[in-house]
Design a protein around this motif. Structure first.
Motif, short mmCIF file in Angstrom:
data_model
loop_
_atom_site.label_atom_id
_atom_site.label_comp_id
_atom_site.label_asym_id
_atom_site.label_seq_id
_atom_site.Cartn_x
_atom_site.Cartn_y
_atom_site.Cartn_z
N UNK A 114 0.83 -1.20 0.00
CA UNK A 114 0.00 0.00 0.00
C UNK A 114 0.87 1.25 0.00
N UNK A 115 1.94 1.22 0.79
CA UNK A 115 2.82 2.39 0.84
C UNK A 115 3.43 2.66 -0.53
N UNK A 116 3.89 1.61 -1.19
CA UNK A 116 4.49 1.78 -2.51
C UNK A 116 3.47 2.30 -3.51
N UNK A 117 2.21 1.89 -3.38
CA UNK A 117 1.18 2.30 -4.31
C UNK A 117 0.74 3.75 -4.08
N UNK A 118 0.68 4.16 -2.82
CA UNK A 118 0.07 5.44 -2.47
C UNK A 118 1.06 6.59 -2.30
N UNK A 119 2.37 6.28 -2.25
CA UNK A 119 3.36 7.33 -2.03
C UNK A 119 4.36 7.37 -3.18
N UNK A 120 4.79 8.57 -3.50
CA UNK A 120 5.80 8.72 -4.53
C UNK A 120 7.15 8.24 -4.02
N UNK A 121 7.81 7.44 -4.80
CA UNK A 121 9.16 6.97 -4.45
C UNK A 121 9.88 6.59 -5.72
N UNK A 122 11.20 6.53 -5.64
CA UNK A 122 11.95 6.16 -6.84
C UNK A 122 11.79 4.67 -7.12
N UNK A 123 12.23 4.27 -8.29
CA UNK A 123 12.02 2.89 -8.72
C UNK A 123 12.61 1.86 -7.80
N UNK A 124 13.82 2.10 -7.30
CA UNK A 124 14.46 1.10 -6.45
C UNK A 124 13.74 0.97 -5.10
N UNK A 125 13.28 2.08 -4.55
CA UNK A 125 12.55 2.03 -3.28
C UNK A 125 11.23 1.29 -3.44
N UNK A 126 10.53 1.60 -4.52
CA UNK A 126 9.26 0.93 -4.77
C UNK A 126 9.46 -0.57 -4.99
N UNK A 127 10.48 -0.92 -5.73
CA UNK A 127 10.76 -2.34 -5.98
C UNK A 127 11.08 -3.07 -4.67
N UNK A 128 11.84 -2.40 -3.79
CA UNK A 128 12.20 -3.02 -2.51
C UNK A 128 10.96 -3.24 -1.65
N UNK A 129 10.06 -2.25 -1.64
CA UNK A 129 8.81 -2.38 -0.86
C UNK A 129 7.96 -3.51 -1.42
N UNK A 130 7.85 -3.59 -2.73
CA UNK A 130 7.04 -4.64 -3.33
C UNK A 130 7.64 -6.03 -3.08
N UNK A 131 8.95 -6.12 -3.16
CA UNK A 131 9.59 -7.41 -2.88
C UNK A 131 9.37 -7.83 -1.44
N UNK A 132 9.50 -6.88 -0.53
CA UNK A 132 9.28 -7.18 0.89
C UNK A 132 7.84 -7.61 1.14
N UNK A 133 6.89 -6.86 0.58
CA UNK A 133 5.49 -7.22 0.75
C UNK A 133 5.17 -8.58 0.16
N UNK A 134 5.72 -8.86 -1.01
CA UNK A 134 5.48 -10.16 -1.64
C UNK A 134 5.99 -11.30 -0.78
N UNK A 135 7.16 -11.11 -0.16
CA UNK A 135 7.72 -12.14 0.71
C UNK A 135 6.84 -12.38 1.92
N UNK A 136 6.37 -11.29 2.54
CA UNK A 136 5.49 -11.42 3.70
C UNK A 136 4.18 -12.13 3.34
#
Length: 235
Positions: A114-136
């Motif tokens: 949700x954070x990656x979707x709703x907040x502006x961030x650079x590509x690497x930060x968004x990818x890291x958030x999505x990878x972390x969420x996917x793992x959880x």
């Protein structure tokens, strides 16, 4: 005054509380809270100072917030229908355990997404958030698959309010393409069974703002302003 549930749109976790009220069958009202505009307003903070949904205003004006607290309150009211269990019983402990797992592991798996979707961030930060969420979420779904082994519902052969809460969170996978629920057959079967439930269909229609027919005790919607006025009268 009958109880009033403040529910958040779009797609709030309060969805499960609407389903729970439908299953309970007792009279209730709903009050729609747009997120983020209304939920952070001074008006709503008079209902819940932490500016989150859901919140349940009881007939005497007292407010219960946090999904687990609301589900435990409604579960106590639904003991006779098998939706909850007496405190101190083995069944209550299991019910509370499953609710806690949904509220922590499953819910929190979506938080970085949700954070990656709703907040502006650079590509690497968004990818890291999505990878972390996917793992959880992969771990949470694997755990739920094991919990459901040999069971029709989360606690066994009868639905409980834990299933209602699951219905509101599990649907979030449609917003985040990081996991295919079909890889977890028991979880997918539970989700599909709930999607066919009249109370779940009612909650979907309510969120979409469509005319919907309640099979429970729904007595209409009230605005935040009117809900506050009712609370003042009850206090």
């Amino acid at each position: 005054m009958i109880p009033t549930l403040f529910y958040g749109v779009p797609s709030g976790c309060s969805f499960g509380s609407i389903v729970a009220l439908e299953w309970l069958g007792e009279p209730y009202r709903l009050s729609r809270v747009e997120m983020p505009a209304d939920v952070t307003s001074e008006t709503y903070r008079r209902i819940n100072p932490v500016a989150e949904t859901p919140a349940l205003m009881l007939g005497n004006g007292r407010v219960i917030s946090e999904s687990m607290a609301i589900m435990n309150h409604l579960g106590w009211l639904g003991i006779g229908k098998g939706l909850g269990f007496p405190q101190g019983s083995d069944q209550f402990d299991l019910f509370n355990q499953v609710l806690a797992y949904l509220n922590t592991s499953l819910f929190n798996g979506f938080s970085p997404l949700w954070y990656a979707l709703e907040h502006e961030s650079d590509g690497s930060s968004k990818d890291a958030l999505r990878t972390y969420g996917a793992t959880l979420l992969a771990k949470a779904h694997a755990d739920l698959e094991e919990m459901l082994r040999g069971k029709k519902w989360l606690l066994g052969e009868r639905r409980t309010l834990a299933d209602a809460y699951f219905a509101g969170i599990a649907r979030w996978t449609k917003y985040h393409d990081v996991l295919d629920r079909r890889d977890y057959p028991a979880v997918q079967n539970l989700f599909e069974r709930l999607e066919d439930d009249p109370g779940v269909r009612f909650a979907h229609a309510i969120e979409r703002g469509e005319k919907s027919i309640s099979n429970g005790g729904f007595r209409g919607e009230v605005s935040l302003k009117d809900a506050l006025h009712l609370r003042q009268q009850a206090s």
